[in-house]
Design an enzyme around this catalytic site. Structure first.
Site, mmCIF file in Angstrom:
data_model
loop_
_atom_site.group_PDB
_atom_site.id
_atom_site.type_symbol
_atom_site.label_atom_id
_atom_site.label_comp_id
_atom_site.label_asym_id
_atom_site.label_seq_id
_atom_site.Cartn_x
_atom_site.Cartn_y
_atom_site.Cartn_z
ATOM 1 C CG ASP A 128 -28.321 -68.039 12.751
ATOM 2 O OD1 ASP A 128 -27.895 -68.953 12.024
ATOM 3 O OD2 ASP A 128 -28.233 -66.835 12.440
ATOM 4 N NE ARG B 238 -17.504 -65.345 11.454
ATOM 5 C CZ ARG B 238 -18.410 -66.169 10.942
ATOM 6 N NH1 ARG B 238 -18.233 -67.464 10.995
ATOM 7 N NH2 ARG B 238 -19.479 -65.705 10.356
ATOM 8 C CE LYS C 40 -22.681 -62.904 13.214
ATOM 9 N NZ LYS C 40 -22.783 -63.209 11.788
ATOM 10 C CG ASN C 41 -26.616 -62.222 11.438
ATOM 11 O OD1 ASN C 41 -25.390 -62.120 11.341
ATOM 12 N ND2 ASN C 41 -27.235 -63.387 11.552
ATOM 13 C CB CYS D 262 -19.038 -71.719 5.032
ATOM 14 S SG CYS D 262 -20.775 -71.714 5.401
ATOM 15 N NE ARG E 218 -24.271 -69.533 4.480
ATOM 16 C CZ ARG E 218 -24.018 -68.879 5.613
ATOM 17 N NH1 ARG E 218 -23.041 -69.276 6.388
ATOM 18 N NH2 ARG E 218 -24.727 -67.837 5.965
HETATM 19 C C1 UD1 Z 1 -28.217 -65.198 7.084
HETATM 20 C C2 UD1 Z 1 -27.555 -65.046 8.433
HETATM 21 C C3 UD1 Z 1 -27.263 -66.417 9.050
HETATM 22 C C4 UD1 Z 1 -28.539 -67.267 9.088
HETATM 23 C C5 UD1 Z 1 -29.206 -67.317 7.711
HETATM 24 C C6 UD1 Z 1 -30.557 -68.013 7.730
HETATM 25 C C7 UD1 Z 1 -26.346 -62.971 8.185
HETATM 26 C C8 UD1 Z 1 -25.033 -62.280 8.070
HETATM 27 N N1 UD1 Z 1 -26.336 -64.296 8.263
HETATM 28 O O1 UD1 Z 1 -27.288 -65.854 6.230
HETATM 29 O O2 UD1 Z 1 -26.767 -66.223 10.372
HETATM 30 O O3 UD1 Z 1 -28.210 -68.572 9.487
HETATM 31 O O4 UD1 Z 1 -29.416 -65.977 7.224
HETATM 32 O O5 UD1 Z 1 -31.414 -67.402 8.622
HETATM 33 O O6 UD1 Z 1 -27.386 -62.339 8.259
HETATM 34 N N2 UD1 Z 1 -29.605 -69.620 -0.846
HETATM 35 C C9 UD1 Z 1 -29.602 -69.969 -2.175
HETATM 36 N N3 UD1 Z 1 -29.258 -69.008 -3.109
HETATM 37 C C10 UD1 Z 1 -28.935 -67.738 -2.747
HETATM 38 C C11 UD1 Z 1 -28.958 -67.391 -1.388
HETATM 39 C C12 UD1 Z 1 -29.303 -68.347 -0.455
HETATM 40 O O7 UD1 Z 1 -29.880 -71.105 -2.525
HETATM 41 O O8 UD1 Z 1 -28.634 -66.910 -3.649
HETATM 42 C C13 UD1 Z 1 -29.968 -70.638 0.177
HETATM 43 C C14 UD1 Z 1 -28.828 -70.920 1.171
HETATM 44 O O9 UD1 Z 1 -27.908 -71.873 0.654
HETATM 45 C C15 UD1 Z 1 -29.597 -71.432 2.350
HETATM 46 C C16 UD1 Z 1 -30.898 -70.611 2.310
HETATM 47 O O10 UD1 Z 1 -30.982 -70.092 0.984
HETATM 48 O O11 UD1 Z 1 -29.903 -72.785 2.210
HETATM 49 C C17 UD1 Z 1 -30.951 -69.471 3.283
HETATM 50 O O12 UD1 Z 1 -29.762 -68.704 3.192
HETATM 51 P P1 UD1 Z 1 -29.737 -67.135 3.460
HETATM 52 O O13 UD1 Z 1 -31.011 -66.731 4.114
HETATM 53 O O14 UD1 Z 1 -29.345 -66.435 2.212
HETATM 54 O O15 UD1 Z 1 -28.551 -67.033 4.504
HETATM 55 P P2 UD1 Z 1 -27.511 -65.848 4.660
HETATM 56 O O16 UD1 Z 1 -28.119 -64.556 4.258
HETATM 57 O O17 UD1 Z 1 -26.225 -66.259 4.034
#
Ligand code: UD1
Length: 420
Positions: free
Chosen positions: A307, A399, A22-23, A117, A122
């Site tokens: 995850d 999902r 999925k990811n 969420c 996030r």
């Molecule tokens: C993706 C995965 C999710 C997984 C996560 C971490 C998908 C669709 N989802 O989520 O399943 O749990 O990676 O491996 O691929 N952050 C910031 N600022 C930003 C972006 C992120 O502070 O602009 C922080 C987030 O709050 C979090 C951390 O960075 O604490 C990691 O998040 P991120 O790697 O971005 O997660 P996703 O891409 O949303």
């Protein structure tokens, strides 16, 4: 709302096929917006999040055709609306992944701001700062991110102060069409980022450092369509392995790869599992034994994935000994422990650390899923528990897990879905 009813106690034993990731499917579908011609994406899992991404592309006017094996043809040529609306973004935060490619290819993008969420706040600040560094102007207006670029984005040197999977993917997709060289420092190295980069290379992108934390991208004027098959789902793989380890069972998982989840396999080995693998399969056998508790700490790849944290917490709940689980990625991702404790687990929470003292057996109970991976941990708990467990709000599980009850039934579990 559908529920899953599980009668615990059956030892899992059998073989199943692992679905596409999925990811990886989500960013690869977003990347189709960058192509000049049609793209064919194969091995997509049949999941609500993938359907939402296809609905998002369709509502922008993109041509989408799906065959019966979930191979999707996407033709971005007919795009006529550069908006990712609130109605879709609120059901799937990964909708933000269309921002970078839309802006890079069409110079304009309006994407509803994804809120927090269940697992944490996030933010997307790193995505937005990176795009601004590439010359975009960004405004937030009435809950929408409105991004514009006059002409092509410009290559830039971007240091991301937190490792972010989605941020790396968005900026990578923006950079492949930017004018000049972009360097992304402290980039996420997750296999899904690598899969996206490989897809972009197949479309004609020039990317160095794939799989490392520093990506160098020389922007191209255009990218062409291609055929791409997404990688196996490492989290689905890890979930079934952990479920079998928790109940003392044996599973053989086909169409998956050990190299995607070494940190998880290491912990399963510590838990007492016998593991064997080939080119495209992994087998785990607990030989009827109770798992040993393991300590773990989540961190960006290649360390232990957030995850998989909830599933291991569930396994530790019935393991021999005490295991400490530390969550470092999301601030509120240990919420499932309250539901596990209602089933008789003995888990204490101290900040971002769960101290799990294994008990011999959990007891079935009605429980509520709160997010995708927490739901998987409740299903694992139900499989281990004495009596019946009813998992409510399983739209979360749909999902991320394709045909979960059918796959578990194939392994011998007593599980069924009932509509509300
Ligand atoms: C993706 C995965 C999710 C997984 C996560 C971490 C998908 C669709 N989802 O989520 O399943 O749990 O990676 O491996 O691929 N952050 C910031 N600022 C930003 C972006 C992120 O502070 O602009 C922080 C987030 O709050 C979090 C951390 O960075 O604490 C990691 O998040 P991120 O790697 O971005 O997660 P996703 O891409 O949303």
């Amino acid at each position: 709302m559908d529920k899953l009813i599980i009668k615990g106690g059956n030892r899992l034993d059998g073989e199943i096929r692992i679905s596409g990731a999925k990811n990886s499917g989500l960013p690869v579908l977003a990347a189709t917006l960058l192509a000049e011609g049609p793209m064919h994406i194969c091995n997509l899992p049949h999941l609500n999040d993938i359907t939402t991404m296809l609905a998002l592309l369709r509502c922008m006017g993109v041509g989408v055709t799906i065959d019966e094996r979930m191979c999707v043809e996407v033709d971005p040529g007919s795009i006529n609306d550069f908006t990712a609306p609130y109605e879709l973004v609120k059901t799937m935060r990964a909708s933000i992944l269309v921002l970078g490619p839309m802006l890079a290819r069409f110079g304009t993008a309006n994407v509803s701001f994804p809120g927090g969420c269940a697992i944490g706040s996030r933010p997307v600040d790193i995505h937005l700062r990176g795009l601004e560094a590439m010359g975009a102007t960004i405004e937030v207006d009435e809950g929408y991110i409105r991004a514009r670029s006059s002409g092509r984005l410009k290559g830039a040197h971007i240091f991301m102060d937190t490792v972010t999977v989605g941020g790396t993917e968005n900026l990578l997709m923006a950079a492949v069409l930017a004018d000049g060289k972009t360097v992304l420092e402290n980039a996420a190295r997750e296999p899904e980022v690598v899969d996206l980069a490989n897809c972009l290379v197949a479309m004609g992108a020039d990317i160095d450092g794939i799989g490392s934390d520093s990506l160098t991208i020389r922007g191209r004027e255009r990218l062409q369509g291609c055929t791409y098959s997404v990688m196996p789902d490492r989290i689905e793989t890890g979930t079934y392995l952990t479920a079998a380890a928790a109940v003392g069972g044996r599973v053989k998982l086909k169409d998956t790869r050990e190299g995607l989840l070494e940190a998880v396999l290491l912990k399963l080995d510590e838990a007492g599992a016998s593991l064997s693998m080939g080119d495209n399969w992994i087998e785990l056998d607990m030989k009827g034994n109770r798992p040993r508790a393991v300590n773990l700490k989540t961190a960006p790849y290649p360390a232990f994935p957030t995850d998989m944290q909830a599933q291991f917490t569930a396994m530790n709940a019935v393991a021999e000994g005490t295991g400490t689980v530390i969550e470092t990625i999301f601030e509120n991702r240990l919420i499932q422990i309250h539901e596990l404790n209602r089933m008789g687990a003995s888990i204490a929470l101290e900040g971002n650390t769960a101290i799990v003292t294994g008990v011999e057996r959990l007891k079935g109970a009605p429980v509520m899923a709160t997010d995708l991976r927490a739901s998987a941990s409740l299903v694992i708990a139900g499989l281990m528990a004495e009596g019946e467990t009813v998992v409510d709000r399983i739209y979360h599980i749909d999902r991320g897990y394709e045909c979960i009850e059918e796959k578990l039934q194939l392994l011998g579990a007593d599980i069924r879905r009932v509509p509300d």
